[in-house]
Design a protein around this motif. Structure first.
Motif, PDB file in Angstrom:
ATOM      1  N   VAL A   1       6.118  -7.122  -3.037  1.00  0.00           N
ATOM      2  CA  VAL A   1       4.978  -6.718  -2.207  1.00  0.00           C
ATOM      3  C   VAL A   1       3.715  -7.419  -2.685  1.00  0.00           C
ATOM      4  O   VAL A   1       2.899  -7.896  -1.885  1.00  0.00           O
ATOM      5  CB  VAL A   1       4.808  -5.182  -2.224  1.00  0.00           C
ATOM      6  N   LYS A   2       3.547  -7.517  -4.011  1.00  0.00           N
ATOM      7  CA  LYS A   2       2.372  -8.181  -4.570  1.00  0.00           C
ATOM      8  C   LYS A   2       2.333  -9.656  -4.175  1.00  0.00           C
ATOM      9  O   LYS A   2       1.282 -10.173  -3.792  1.00  0.00           O
ATOM     10  CB  LYS A   2       2.375  -8.052  -6.100  1.00  0.00           C
TER      11      LYS A   2
ATOM     12  N   ASP B   1      -7.914 -10.631   6.292  1.00  0.00           N
ATOM     13  CA  ASP B   1      -7.626  -9.847   7.498  1.00  0.00           C
ATOM     14  C   ASP B   1      -6.183  -9.329   7.483  1.00  0.00           C
ATOM     15  O   ASP B   1      -5.921  -8.199   7.879  1.00  0.00           O
ATOM     16  CB  ASP B   1      -7.851 -10.696   8.755  1.00  0.00           C
ATOM     17  N   GLY B   2      -5.277 -10.157   7.023  1.00  0.00           N
ATOM     18  CA  GLY B   2      -3.878  -9.752   6.940  1.00  0.00           C
ATOM     19  C   GLY B   2      -3.676  -8.614   5.959  1.00  0.00           C
ATOM     20  O   GLY B   2      -2.878  -7.701   6.193  1.00  0.00           O
ATOM     21  N   ARG B   3      -4.396  -8.657   4.839  1.00  0.00           N
ATOM     22  CA  ARG B   3      -4.306  -7.575   3.851  1.00  0.00           C
ATOM     23  C   ARG B   3      -4.830  -6.257   4.429  1.00  0.00           C
ATOM     24  O   ARG B   3      -4.256  -5.199   4.196  1.00  0.00           O
ATOM     25  CB  ARG B   3      -5.097  -7.936   2.594  1.00  0.00           C
ATOM     26  N   GLN B   4      -5.941  -6.346   5.181  1.00  0.00           N
ATOM     27  CA  GLN B   4      -6.489  -5.135   5.807  1.00  0.00           C
ATOM     28  C   GLN B   4      -5.503  -4.546   6.804  1.00  0.00           C
ATOM     29  O   GLN B   4      -5.319  -3.328   6.869  1.00  0.00           O
ATOM     30  CB  GLN B   4      -7.815  -5.442   6.529  1.00  0.00           C
ATOM     31  N   MET B   5      -4.850  -5.416   7.584  1.00  0.00           N
ATOM     32  CA  MET B   5      -3.874  -4.945   8.552  1.00  0.00           C
ATOM     33  C   MET B   5      -2.680  -4.304   7.842  1.00  0.00           C
ATOM     34  O   MET B   5      -2.198  -3.256   8.236  1.00  0.00           O
ATOM     35  CB  MET B   5      -3.396  -6.103   9.437  1.00  0.00           C
ATOM     36  N   MET B   6      -2.232  -4.920   6.733  1.00  0.00           N
ATOM     37  CA  MET B   6      -1.121  -4.361   5.965  1.00  0.00           C
ATOM     38  C   MET B   6      -1.500  -3.003   5.374  1.00  0.00           C
ATOM     39  O   MET B   6      -0.717  -2.057   5.412  1.00  0.00           O
ATOM     40  CB  MET B   6      -0.710  -5.324   4.849  1.00  0.00           C
TER      41      MET B   6
ATOM     42  N   LEU C   1      -1.436  -0.377   8.103  1.00  0.00           N
ATOM     43  CA  LEU C   1      -0.055  -0.041   8.442  1.00  0.00           C
ATOM     44  C   LEU C   1       0.584   0.861   7.401  1.00  0.00           C
ATOM     45  O   LEU C   1       1.327   1.794   7.724  1.00  0.00           O
ATOM     46  CB  LEU C   1       0.782  -1.312   8.633  1.00  0.00           C
ATOM     47  N   LEU C   2       0.291   0.600   6.130  1.00  0.00           N
ATOM     48  CA  LEU C   2       0.841   1.425   5.057  1.00  0.00           C
ATOM     49  C   LEU C   2       0.251   2.830   5.071  1.00  0.00           C
ATOM     50  O   LEU C   2       0.945   3.805   4.760  1.00  0.00           O
ATOM     51  CB  LEU C   2       0.597   0.764   3.697  1.00  0.00           C
ATOM     52  N   GLN C   3      -1.013   2.957   5.434  1.00  0.00           N
ATOM     53  CA  GLN C   3      -1.643   4.269   5.490  1.00  0.00           C
ATOM     54  C   GLN C   3      -1.091   5.090   6.652  1.00  0.00           C
ATOM     55  O   GLN C   3      -1.032   6.324   6.556  1.00  0.00           O
ATOM     56  CB  GLN C   3      -3.156   4.124   5.606  1.00  0.00           C
ATOM     57  N   GLN C   4      -0.653   4.433   7.727  1.00  0.00           N
ATOM     58  CA  GLN C   4      -0.078   5.134   8.865  1.00  0.00           C
ATOM     59  C   GLN C   4       1.309   5.667   8.553  1.00  0.00           C
ATOM     60  O   GLN C   4       1.723   6.667   9.101  1.00  0.00           O
ATOM     61  CB  GLN C   4      -0.002   4.220  10.094  1.00  0.00           C
ATOM     62  N   ALA C   5       2.027   4.997   7.679  1.00  0.00           N
ATOM     63  CA  ALA C   5       3.417   5.376   7.383  1.00  0.00           C
ATOM     64  C   ALA C   5       3.525   6.611   6.532  1.00  0.00           C
ATOM     65  O   ALA C   5       2.697   7.121   5.934  1.00  0.00           O
ATOM     66  CB  ALA C   5       4.126   4.216   6.667  1.00  0.00           C
TER      67      ALA C   5
END
Length: 104
Positions: free
Chosen positions: A82-83, A92-97, A100-104
């Motif tokens: 993951v790292k 931007d990709g890190r923010q999107m990831m 997504l992780l907070q939604q799960a």
């Protein structure tokens, strides 16, 4: 005609006697063949350029080497995977990831 010895045949490398070597067989005479060159086409596909060691045969040929399946998973931990993925992403990709992780 003299043959060159492999560097790993001496005692200078610990564990050299336990080393596994891929064996290629000549398709014409069934003698051992040597891989002269490897061209990597993709992460999971390579072309092997081989030459027969039988002097009387002299056959040269190309073989394909491809990935088939995983027998035992990688020893790299999921955290390290993951790292490494996160480090490869843009901000931007890190923010999107992260969202997504907070939604799960």
């Amino acid at each position: 005609m003299s043959r060159k010895r492999l560097k790993s045949q001496g005692n200078q490398f610990p564990g050299a006697y336990n080393m596994r070597v891929s064996k290629v067989i000549c398709t014409a005479c069934n003698s051992n063949a040597v891989i002269k060159k490897t061209v990597r086409k993709h992460r999971e596909l390579s072309d092997l350029y081989c030459s027969c060691t039988n002097i009387e045969c002299g056959h040269t040929f190309k073989m394909h080497l491809s990935f088939a399946s995983t027998i035992s998973p990688s020893a790299i931990s999921q955290e390290e995977m993951v790292k490494s993925v996160a480090n490869a992403l843009t901000a931007d990709g890190r923010q999107m990831m992260l969202s997504l992780l907070q939604q799960a």
